[in-house]
Scaffold this active site. Structure first.
Site, mmCIF file in Angstrom:
data_model
loop_
_atom_site.group_PDB
_atom_site.id
_atom_site.type_symbol
_atom_site.label_atom_id
_atom_site.label_comp_id
_atom_site.label_asym_id
_atom_site.label_seq_id
_atom_site.Cartn_x
_atom_site.Cartn_y
_atom_site.Cartn_z
ATOM 1 N N GLY A 46 -33.445 -19.809 -34.119
ATOM 2 C CA GLY A 46 -33.930 -21.181 -34.203
ATOM 3 C C GLY A 46 -33.185 -22.218 -33.401
ATOM 4 O O GLY A 46 -33.747 -23.232 -33.001
ATOM 5 N N ASP A 101 -30.366 -25.039 -36.240
ATOM 6 C CA ASP A 101 -31.635 -25.761 -36.159
ATOM 7 C C ASP A 101 -31.829 -26.683 -37.360
ATOM 8 O O ASP A 101 -32.206 -27.830 -37.210
ATOM 9 C CB ASP A 101 -32.822 -24.800 -35.998
ATOM 10 C CG ASP A 101 -32.886 -23.709 -37.058
ATOM 11 O OD1 ASP A 101 -32.010 -23.636 -37.942
ATOM 12 O OD2 ASP A 101 -33.828 -22.894 -36.992
ATOM 13 N N ASP A 104 -30.608 -26.489 -44.643
ATOM 14 C CA ASP A 104 -31.557 -26.506 -45.753
ATOM 15 C C ASP A 104 -30.767 -26.305 -47.050
ATOM 16 O O ASP A 104 -30.135 -27.232 -47.527
ATOM 17 C CB ASP A 104 -32.592 -25.399 -45.506
ATOM 18 C CG ASP A 104 -33.823 -25.487 -46.382
ATOM 19 O OD1 ASP A 104 -33.846 -26.290 -47.326
ATOM 20 O OD2 ASP A 104 -34.766 -24.728 -46.126
ATOM 21 N N PHE A 153 -42.303 -28.038 -45.198
ATOM 22 C CA PHE A 153 -42.087 -26.862 -44.352
ATOM 23 C C PHE A 153 -42.314 -27.274 -42.899
ATOM 24 O O PHE A 153 -43.440 -27.510 -42.488
ATOM 25 C CB PHE A 153 -43.003 -25.708 -44.747
ATOM 26 C CG PHE A 153 -42.514 -24.402 -44.205
ATOM 27 C CD1 PHE A 153 -42.834 -24.009 -42.912
ATOM 28 C CD2 PHE A 153 -41.687 -23.591 -44.955
ATOM 29 C CE1 PHE A 153 -42.356 -22.822 -42.386
ATOM 30 C CE2 PHE A 153 -41.209 -22.402 -44.445
ATOM 31 C CZ PHE A 153 -41.540 -22.018 -43.157
#
Length: 183
Positions: A46, A101, A104, A153
């Site tokens: 990513g 990237d 989360d 998302f």
């Protein structure tokens, strides 16, 4: 056509490029002030577009390496961080700049930072294109953040769903019906 799967564009290609210029200038100034040449480590897959955009803005020397770590299956973080491909150079007594990237849950970032400390890195800093603090389950933050994003998302500019959408030049919200059918 993959754009029909996108509910909304959150960040345009131009917004991303401008923020990468700003981040690169800030990071470079910090490393030059310390007199350090960092090992810039991209977390595959990513981080690749983000890392490329950042690195082309640096005028300072850097070394480049990649690692592949995983903790996701589909849309879910499974909590088990695995190193699928380690780096091919030593970071003992070196400064490391991890390029991520998205931050989360924070599990992957915490595990990778600890691994570098265990391997003798002098310092480990993190630059993340995106930060999703509403999803954090461990206490960790990136040192440099491009954008904070909502708990949606997101795909594009390296971020994927089942290996798709990485090539989008922007960050968009994936329509729920796209990933709900795969769960």
């Amino acid at each position: 056509m993959i754009t029909q799967d996108i509910q909304e564009i959150l960040l345009s290609e131009d917004q991303i490029a401008e923020r990468c210029r700003e981040l690169a200038a800030q990071i470079q100034a910090d490393y030059l002030a310390r007199g350090s040449i960092p090992v810039v480590v991209g977390l595959l897959k990513g981080s690749v577009p983000f890392m490329a955009e950042l690195m082309k803005r640096f005028t300072m020397p850097v070394e480049v390496a990649f690692m592949k770590v995983s903790s996701y299956q589909g849309t879910k973080s499974v909590g088990d961080v695995r190193i699928d491909m380690d780096m091919d150079l030593s970071t003992v007594d070196r400064d490391v700049l991890l390029v991520e990237d998205i931050v989360d849950t924070g599990r992957t970032l915490k595990a990778v930072k600890q691994m570098f400390r265990n391997k003798g890195a002098q310092g480990v800093q993190v630059v993340a294109l995106l930060d999703k603090p509403d999803r954090r389950v461990v206490d960790i933050e990136a040192d440099y953040v491009g954008f904070e994003v909502p708990n949606e998302f997101v795909v594009g500019f390296g971020l994927d769903y089942n290996q798709r959408y990485r090539n989008l030049p922007y960050i968009g919200i994936l329509k729920p019906e796209v990933y709900e059918q795969g769960e």
